[in-house]
Design a protein around this motif. Sequence first.
Motif, PDB file in Angstrom:
ATOM      1  N   LYS A  89       2.671   8.639  -5.410  1.00  0.00           N
ATOM      2  CA  LYS A  89       2.157   7.262  -5.264  1.00  0.00           C
ATOM      3  C   LYS A  89       1.888   6.635  -6.625  1.00  0.00           C
ATOM      4  CE  LYS A  89      -1.508   8.451  -2.976  1.00  0.00           C
ATOM      5  NZ  LYS A  89      -1.338   9.905  -3.186  1.00  0.00           N
ATOM      6  N   THR A  90       1.150   7.352  -7.465  1.00  0.00           N
ATOM      7  CA  THR A  90       0.818   6.829  -8.794  1.00  0.00           C
ATOM      8  C   THR A  90       2.070   6.662  -9.650  1.00  0.00           C
ATOM      9  OG1 THR A  90      -1.410   7.781  -8.717  1.00  0.00           O
ATOM     10  CG2 THR A  90      -0.536   7.234 -10.887  1.00  0.00           C
TER      11      THR A  90
ATOM     12  N   ASP B 296      -5.033   1.919  -8.492  1.00  0.00           N
ATOM     13  CA  ASP B 296      -4.738   3.329  -8.249  1.00  0.00           C
ATOM     14  C   ASP B 296      -5.976   4.052  -7.740  1.00  0.00           C
ATOM     15  OD1 ASP B 296      -3.327   5.686  -8.160  1.00  0.00           O
ATOM     16  OD2 ASP B 296      -3.582   6.137 -10.291  1.00  0.00           O
TER      17      ASP B 296
ATOM     18  N   CYS C 259       0.840  -1.200   0.000  1.00  0.00           N
ATOM     19  CA  CYS C 259       0.000   0.000   0.000  1.00  0.00           C
ATOM     20  C   CYS C 259       0.875   1.249   0.000  1.00  0.00           C
ATOM     21  CB  CYS C 259      -0.906   0.020   1.231  1.00  0.00           C
ATOM     22  SG  CYS C 259      -2.050  -1.367   1.327  1.00  0.00           S
ATOM     23  N   PHE C 260       0.707   2.092  -1.032  1.00  0.00           N
ATOM     24  CA  PHE C 260       1.387   3.377  -1.095  1.00  0.00           C
ATOM     25  C   PHE C 260       0.411   4.439  -0.597  1.00  0.00           C
ATOM     26  CE2 PHE C 260       3.338   1.442  -5.165  1.00  0.00           C
ATOM     27  CZ  PHE C 260       4.268   0.722  -4.414  1.00  0.00           C
TER      28      PHE C 260
ATOM     29  N   THR D  22      -2.833   2.376  -4.101  1.00  0.00           N
ATOM     30  CA  THR D  22      -2.544   3.718  -3.600  1.00  0.00           C
ATOM     31  C   THR D  22      -3.773   4.285  -2.911  1.00  0.00           C
ATOM     32  OG1 THR D  22      -3.272   4.921  -5.587  1.00  0.00           O
ATOM     33  CG2 THR D  22      -1.007   4.090  -5.580  1.00  0.00           C
TER      34      THR D  22
END
Length: 364
Positions: A39-40, A310, A30-31, A339
């Motif tokens: 993050k993306t 995402d 998990c970002f 994310t």
Amino acid sequence: MPQLYLEKLQLSFFKNYEEGTFEYSPRLNCFVGENGSGKTNLLDAIYWLGLTKSAFQVQDVLSIQHHADFLMVDGIFKKGAKTVQITCSLQRGQRKVILSDKKPYERISDHIGEFPIVLVAPNDTDLVREGSEERRRFFDGVLSQLDSFYLQDLLQYNKTLAQRNSILKIFAERQQFDDLLLDTYDEALVGLANRIYERRQRFLVEFEPLVQRYYAFLGESREAITIKYESEVEDLSFRDKFRQHRQRDLQLQRTLMGIHKDDFLFEMDGVALRKFGSQGQQKSFVLALKLAQFDCIAVEKEMKPLLLLDDIFDKLDDRRIQKLIQLIEDNTFGQVFLTDARPERTEDILKGKRIDVKFFRIGY
């Protein structure tokens, strides 16, 4: 089924990352961080490793950090018992280079499908709302990871199409036409178009029931979902009609018929999903498309692709989120990356779940 997962990622001058090294869990990663933190971009770097290009930028050079001269994305994959290093590099003004264990591919296209990836992104509903080009790109992307012969045919078709269009413009400028030269391009295009059409048609027979199954699972709905493939190539007289359009092609300086005009129509209870489907129905349908893509690749490659999600929690309601988490908890997928701009939300959703998860706080 041997597991595929990304063990380590290293970045140099990739988008907002001047340097970066990340080691991942084989299950869920998990970002989390504020919007704009990168993050993306981490998902996109992983996409580069599998598909040799960005999922979000049309031009490769736009992924190079603005003040830098090159980018490098390097990944260590576990593929069953094997460890493989994949390196993607691009220098401004030069062709990108893809290395497998430090050896270049003869053709970059030979890499596609070796490390399969499925991406679920916020703009995926464009598949429903936008024009036929978006839908063709999706189906071509799925088939290109599944079938290297399809990918080569598609690349050759697009190259031949571009050459034919260029010849048509030259003819118009000079007002001189060479029918024999056009015959050469036409014969090649028609043959490639027929092969691509047949492969798309065969694929849809397998793919549609998977989409219907996932749509029912996600939506708990009774709407009948169908996908219709429309192509001028299905006409038995396509070859003759293609030749008959030659004069119009010459006048407009472009090729008017072919598989580059195909469309895939998404319907719900016999009406267009784009016009009559609610936002929730459209989102469920698109997610069902991506999960069906995952299944097709897993079966064909005998290996689960990496799944990139995402901002998924911003786009689905609570019920559909729980359905997706259920699939993750049941080991339906292999390695998953997601994310979220709200760390506490992700932690709350995953609380008490039997999922091995690793958090990466981006921009903190």
